[in-house]
Structure formats: structure tokens, C-alpha cells
Design a protein around this motif. Sequence first.
Motif, PDB file in Angstrom:
ATOM      1  N   ASP A  38       0.804  -1.215   0.000  1.00 28.18           N
ATOM      2  CA  ASP A  38       0.000   0.000   0.000  1.00 28.18           C
ATOM      3  C   ASP A  38       0.840   1.269   0.000  1.00 28.18           C
ATOM      4  O   ASP A  38       0.304   2.354   0.144  1.00 28.18           O
ATOM      5  N   VAL A  39       2.134   1.158  -0.164  1.00 25.55           N
ATOM      6  CA  VAL A  39       3.012   2.317  -0.078  1.00 25.55           C
ATOM      7  C   VAL A  39       3.153   2.944  -1.458  1.00 25.55           C
ATOM      8  O   VAL A  39       3.585   2.294  -2.406  1.00 25.55           O
ATOM      9  N   THR A  40       2.761   4.193  -1.535  1.00 27.07           N
ATOM     10  CA  THR A  40       2.930   4.930  -2.780  1.00 27.07           C
ATOM     11  C   THR A  40       3.797   6.138  -2.506  1.00 27.07           C
ATOM     12  O   THR A  40       3.743   6.736  -1.434  1.00 27.07           O
ATOM     13  N   LEU A  41       4.593   6.469  -3.472  1.00 25.37           N
ATOM     14  CA  LEU A  41       5.431   7.655  -3.376  1.00 25.37           C
ATOM     15  C   LEU A  41       4.759   8.799  -4.106  1.00 25.37           C
ATOM     16  O   LEU A  41       3.956   8.581  -5.020  1.00 25.37           O
ATOM     17  N   ASP A  90      -3.378   1.219  -9.105  1.00 30.74           N
ATOM     18  CA  ASP A  90      -2.555   0.251  -8.389  1.00 30.74           C
ATOM     19  C   ASP A  90      -1.115   0.218  -8.878  1.00 30.74           C
ATOM     20  O   ASP A  90      -0.241  -0.300  -8.192  1.00 30.74           O
ATOM     21  N   SER A  91      -0.863   0.754 -10.047  1.00 29.14           N
ATOM     22  CA  SER A  91       0.505   0.739 -10.558  1.00 29.14           C
ATOM     23  C   SER A  91       1.386   1.751  -9.816  1.00 29.14           C
ATOM     24  O   SER A  91       2.596   1.704  -9.943  1.00 29.14           O
ATOM     25  N   ASP A  92       0.771   2.653  -9.047  1.00 32.88           N
ATOM     26  CA  ASP A  92       1.547   3.617  -8.274  1.00 32.88           C
ATOM     27  C   ASP A  92       2.139   3.005  -7.015  1.00 32.88           C
ATOM     28  O   ASP A  92       2.977   3.616  -6.366  1.00 32.88           O
ATOM     29  N   VAL A  93       1.697   1.807  -6.627  1.00 28.40           N
ATOM     30  CA  VAL A  93       2.208   1.163  -5.427  1.00 28.40           C
ATOM     31  C   VAL A  93       3.648   0.754  -5.674  1.00 28.40           C
ATOM     32  O   VAL A  93       3.967   0.095  -6.659  1.00 28.40           O
ATOM     33  N   ASP A  94       4.518   1.164  -4.767  1.00 28.67           N
ATOM     34  CA  ASP A  94       5.945   0.879  -4.906  1.00 28.67           C
ATOM     35  C   ASP A  94       6.220  -0.582  -4.565  1.00 28.67           C
ATOM     36  O   ASP A  94       5.938  -1.024  -3.448  1.00 28.67           O
ATOM     37  N   PRO A  95       6.789  -1.349  -5.481  1.00 26.98           N
ATOM     38  CA  PRO A  95       7.050  -2.764  -5.206  1.00 26.98           C
ATOM     39  C   PRO A  95       8.254  -2.987  -4.286  1.00 26.98           C
ATOM     40  O   PRO A  95       8.482  -4.113  -3.848  1.00 26.98           O
ATOM     41  N   TYR A  96       9.006  -1.949  -4.004  1.00 21.50           N
ATOM     42  CA  TYR A  96      10.215  -2.094  -3.196  1.00 21.50           C
ATOM     43  C   TYR A  96      10.059  -1.572  -1.769  1.00 21.50           C
ATOM     44  O   TYR A  96      11.019  -1.538  -1.019  1.00 21.50           O
ATOM     45  N   LEU A  97       8.853  -1.139  -1.395  1.00 16.42           N
ATOM     46  CA  LEU A  97       8.596  -0.659  -0.040  1.00 16.42           C
ATOM     47  C   LEU A  97       7.437  -1.422   0.576  1.00 16.42           C
ATOM     48  O   LEU A  97       6.445  -1.699  -0.088  1.00 16.42           O
ATOM     49  N   ARG A  98       7.569  -1.755   1.864  1.00 14.62           N
ATOM     50  CA  ARG A  98       6.484  -2.393   2.600  1.00 14.62           C
ATOM     51  C   ARG A  98       6.348  -1.721   3.954  1.00 14.62           C
ATOM     52  O   ARG A  98       7.326  -1.350   4.588  1.00 14.62           O
ATOM     53  N   ARG A  99       5.112  -1.602   4.389  1.00  9.41           N
ATOM     54  CA  ARG A  99       4.813  -1.044   5.708  1.00  9.41           C
ATOM     55  C   ARG A  99       4.740  -2.188   6.709  1.00  9.41           C
ATOM     56  O   ARG A  99       4.146  -3.225   6.443  1.00  9.41           O
ATOM     57  N   ILE A 100       5.378  -1.985   7.855  1.00  8.86           N
ATOM     58  CA  ILE A 100       5.338  -2.972   8.930  1.00  8.86           C
ATOM     59  C   ILE A 100       4.864  -2.265  10.191  1.00  8.86           C
ATOM     60  O   ILE A 100       5.383  -1.211  10.545  1.00  8.86           O
ATOM     61  N   THR A 101       3.899  -2.858  10.866  1.00 13.24           N
ATOM     62  CA  THR A 101       3.416  -2.327  12.134  1.00 13.24           C
ATOM     63  C   THR A 101       3.714  -3.356  13.217  1.00 13.24           C
ATOM     64  O   THR A 101       3.343  -4.523  13.090  1.00 13.24           O
ATOM     65  N   VAL A 102       4.394  -2.899  14.258  1.00 16.43           N
ATOM     66  CA  VAL A 102       4.722  -3.757  15.390  1.00 16.43           C
ATOM     67  C   VAL A 102       4.016  -3.195  16.615  1.00 16.43           C
ATOM     68  O   VAL A 102       4.194  -2.029  16.956  1.00 16.43           O
TER      69      VAL A 102
END
Length: 174
Positions: free
Chosen positions: A117-120, A130-142
Motif C-alpha cells: 500500500d506504499v505509494t510515493l 494500483d501501478s503507483d504502489v511501490d514494489p520495493y517498499l512495505r509497511r510494517i506495524t509492530v
Amino acid sequence: MNIPALPRSLRRGFSLVEVTLASGITALALTTLLGLIPQGLTNIKEAGNLAAETRITTHIVGSISQAPWQDENGQDILAPEFNTQRYFFDDQGVAIEGEEPGADLAYVAVVHIPARDVTLPADAAAPADDSDVDPYLRRITVKVTSVANKDFDFEHALPMAYRTHTTLIARVGQ
């Protein structure tokens, strides 16, 4: 035998008024210092919790960022492997290895990895899809709690019972 009285300038000692004032000032200072002790202890405990939570979050994010993100078919394996996984830590924020945490359990952490879900930021005039979603970034919630219960329910607990740490990880290889 008669003892002659000494002149006032040669007499030594403090008057009753001076002793009373000094005692009052000392009592006020001691009361103020004793009143600061509970706040200081609370600050020390909070600092220790924050330091442990930082170690916990760093440990979890580090292990997830080193894991492969996709299988050989290009399917996401990061979220299925780590999403809702629980980690257990002692009072210093050191991971407890093994399936069943023992009596030294002090922190419980759970990981949430949403779908990509990360877009720049991009051109504002360009349509968003959906093509704006960066394939090299992921959000992590701890989510980390200092409750020593391995089955702590993060979903139904009050938000003040745990802390949430969110970060982005970047994939540089593969």
C-alpha cells in the motif's frame, strides 16, 4: 562563687528564632526532594520501557527486512510468513527463543504487514491506480505490550495497553 556574665558579642550560639527558621527551611527542602522521588522513578521505568521497545522493534524489523519478499513465482511470501506472528521478549528486550516463553516473559509483540500500500508522491495530474504502489517498499506495524501474557489480545485491548511502531522497509535485492 559568682560567674560574671559575658558581653553579648562574646556569647556564641543561635537564638531560638534562627534555629526555628533553619529547621523550617530544611524541612521544606527535604519534603520537596522526597516528593520528586516517585516522579523520578516513573521516568526511569518509562525510559527503560522505551529502550526495550526500541530493541524489540529493531530486532523484528531487522529480521523481516532480511527475509525474502517473493517466491520464485513472484507471489508475496512476506505477509503470509510474518503477519500476526508473535514474538516474546524478556525485561531487557532480548528475544526469548522457543515455542513456550518461560517465567522471564516481560514483553509480547505482534507484527502486522498489510497488503502492498506504499505509494510515493507522483505527478498530481496523473491518475492514481494500483501501478503507483511501490514494489520495493512495505509497511510494517509492530505492536508491543509490557504485559507478561503470551496470549495478550491486541485487537480488543485499550490502545493505552500497548504501543504501536510503524516503519517502512525497503527491498534492495532479489
